[in-house]
Design a protein around this motif. Structure first.
Motif, mmCIF file in Angstrom:
data_model
loop_
_atom_site.group_PDB
_atom_site.id
_atom_site.type_symbol
_atom_site.label_atom_id
_atom_site.label_comp_id
_atom_site.label_asym_id
_atom_site.label_seq_id
_atom_site.Cartn_x
_atom_site.Cartn_y
_atom_site.Cartn_z
ATOM 1 N N MET A 1 -109.397 93.042 -3.688
ATOM 2 C CA MET A 1 -108.319 93.822 -3.120
ATOM 3 C C MET A 1 -108.779 95.273 -2.985
ATOM 4 S SD MET A 1 -104.506 94.594 -4.647
ATOM 5 C CE MET A 1 -104.525 93.048 -5.429
ATOM 6 N N MET A 2 -108.302 95.925 -1.953
ATOM 7 C CA MET A 2 -108.678 97.312 -1.741
ATOM 8 C C MET A 2 -108.077 98.195 -2.822
ATOM 9 S SD MET A 2 -108.456 98.052 2.220
ATOM 10 C CE MET A 2 -108.360 96.711 3.357
ATOM 11 N N ARG A 3 -108.881 99.150 -3.235
ATOM 12 C CA ARG A 3 -108.456 100.022 -4.322
ATOM 13 C C ARG A 3 -107.177 100.793 -3.972
ATOM 14 N NH1 ARG A 3 -111.542 104.984 -7.200
ATOM 15 N NH2 ARG A 3 -110.158 105.017 -8.971
ATOM 16 N N TRP A 4 -107.062 101.274 -2.745
ATOM 17 C CA TRP A 4 -105.890 102.069 -2.367
ATOM 18 C C TRP A 4 -104.613 101.250 -2.454
ATOM 19 C CZ3 TRP A 4 -102.824 100.522 1.602
ATOM 20 C CH2 TRP A 4 -103.375 99.634 2.536
ATOM 21 N N LEU A 5 -104.706 99.957 -2.135
ATOM 22 C CA LEU A 5 -103.538 99.090 -2.219
ATOM 23 C C LEU A 5 -103.119 98.904 -3.677
ATOM 24 C CD1 LEU A 5 -101.466 97.242 -0.909
ATOM 25 C CD2 LEU A 5 -103.170 95.422 -0.932
ATOM 26 N N LEU A 7 -103.717 100.987 -6.139
ATOM 27 C CA LEU A 7 -103.157 102.250 -6.618
ATOM 28 C C LEU A 7 -101.742 102.472 -6.086
ATOM 29 C CD1 LEU A 7 -106.266 104.583 -6.343
ATOM 30 C CD2 LEU A 7 -105.216 103.664 -8.427
ATOM 31 N N ARG A 8 -101.493 102.091 -4.851
ATOM 32 C CA ARG A 8 -100.153 102.235 -4.274
ATOM 33 C C ARG A 8 -99.151 101.372 -5.027
ATOM 34 N NH1 ARG A 8 -99.293 100.899 1.904
ATOM 35 N NH2 ARG A 8 -98.909 98.817 1.107
ATOM 36 N N ARG A 9 -99.549 100.139 -5.334
ATOM 37 C CA ARG A 9 -98.663 99.255 -6.109
ATOM 38 C C ARG A 9 -98.375 99.836 -7.484
ATOM 39 N NH1 ARG A 9 -101.445 93.445 -4.816
ATOM 40 N NH2 ARG A 9 -100.567 93.170 -2.744
ATOM 41 N N MET A 10 -99.411 100.384 -8.110
ATOM 42 C CA MET A 10 -99.226 100.969 -9.437
ATOM 43 C C MET A 10 -98.311 102.191 -9.372
ATOM 44 S SD MET A 10 -103.055 100.532 -10.970
ATOM 45 C CE MET A 10 -102.682 101.249 -12.558
ATOM 46 N N ARG A 11 -98.471 103.013 -8.353
ATOM 47 C CA ARG A 11 -97.623 104.193 -8.198
ATOM 48 C C ARG A 11 -96.164 103.777 -8.008
ATOM 49 N NH1 ARG A 11 -100.666 107.107 -5.113
ATOM 50 N NH2 ARG A 11 -100.162 105.974 -3.210
ATOM 51 N N ARG A 12 -95.936 102.760 -7.175
ATOM 52 C CA ARG A 12 -94.567 102.271 -6.963
ATOM 53 C C ARG A 12 -93.968 101.730 -8.261
ATOM 54 N NH1 ARG A 12 -95.050 98.929 -1.307
ATOM 55 N NH2 ARG A 12 -95.181 100.744 0.046
ATOM 56 N N ALA A 13 -94.765 100.969 -8.991
ATOM 57 C CA ALA A 13 -94.300 100.410 -10.266
ATOM 58 C C ALA A 13 -93.951 101.522 -11.249
ATOM 59 C CB ALA A 13 -95.354 99.476 -10.852
ATOM 60 N N PHE A 14 -94.783 102.550 -11.288
ATOM 61 C CA PHE A 14 -94.540 103.663 -12.199
ATOM 62 C C PHE A 14 -93.236 104.370 -11.842
ATOM 63 C CE2 PHE A 14 -95.127 108.065 -13.677
ATOM 64 C CZ PHE A 14 -95.371 107.819 -15.013
ATOM 65 N N ALA A 64 -101.028 96.257 -10.589
ATOM 66 C CA ALA A 64 -102.412 96.313 -10.147
ATOM 67 C C ALA A 64 -102.907 94.928 -9.727
ATOM 68 C CB ALA A 64 -103.305 96.878 -11.254
ATOM 69 N N ARG A 65 -102.413 93.912 -10.398
ATOM 70 C CA ARG A 65 -102.826 92.544 -10.082
ATOM 71 C C ARG A 65 -101.949 91.911 -9.010
ATOM 72 N NH1 ARG A 65 -102.505 89.134 -14.682
ATOM 73 N NH2 ARG A 65 -101.180 90.612 -15.744
ATOM 74 N N GLY A 66 -100.949 92.651 -8.524
ATOM 75 C CA GLY A 66 -100.105 92.153 -7.450
ATOM 76 C C GLY A 66 -99.049 91.174 -7.887
ATOM 77 N N LYS A 67 -98.629 91.259 -9.131
ATOM 78 C CA LYS A 67 -97.614 90.329 -9.641
ATOM 79 C C LYS A 67 -96.285 91.015 -9.801
ATOM 80 C CE LYS A 67 -100.850 87.373 -11.934
ATOM 81 N NZ LYS A 67 -101.232 86.691 -13.101
#
Length: 67
Positions: A1-5, A7-14, A64-67
């Motif tokens: 998976m692309m790193r930016w994707l 990081l975006r998921r992690m930012r949204r989760a945060f 980060a793992r998309g779950k």
């Protein structure tokens, strides 16, 4: 998976976390306070700090793992 994707998921989760969880996590990870200092700053117990940090890390890992 692309790193930016990831990081975006992690930012949204945060940002989806409760403000208090973000503040406690920020005190530990970004302000470099220990758990005792963090508990004093936020008016909670060290156990609550431990639980909050664990909860945030789990949320970020899942994102980060998309779950």
């Amino acid at each position: 998976m692309m790193r930016w994707l990831r990081l975006r998921r992690m930012r949204r989760a945060f940002h989806a976390l409760p403000e208090r969880d973000r503040a406690i996590f920020g005190s530990v990870r970004f302000d470099d306070l220990d758990y005792i200092e963090t508990a004093r700053r936020h008016g909670c117990t060290v156990e609550e700090v431990e639980q909050t940090v664990a909860r945030v890390l789990i949320a970020l890992d899942r994102a980060a793992r998309g779950k």
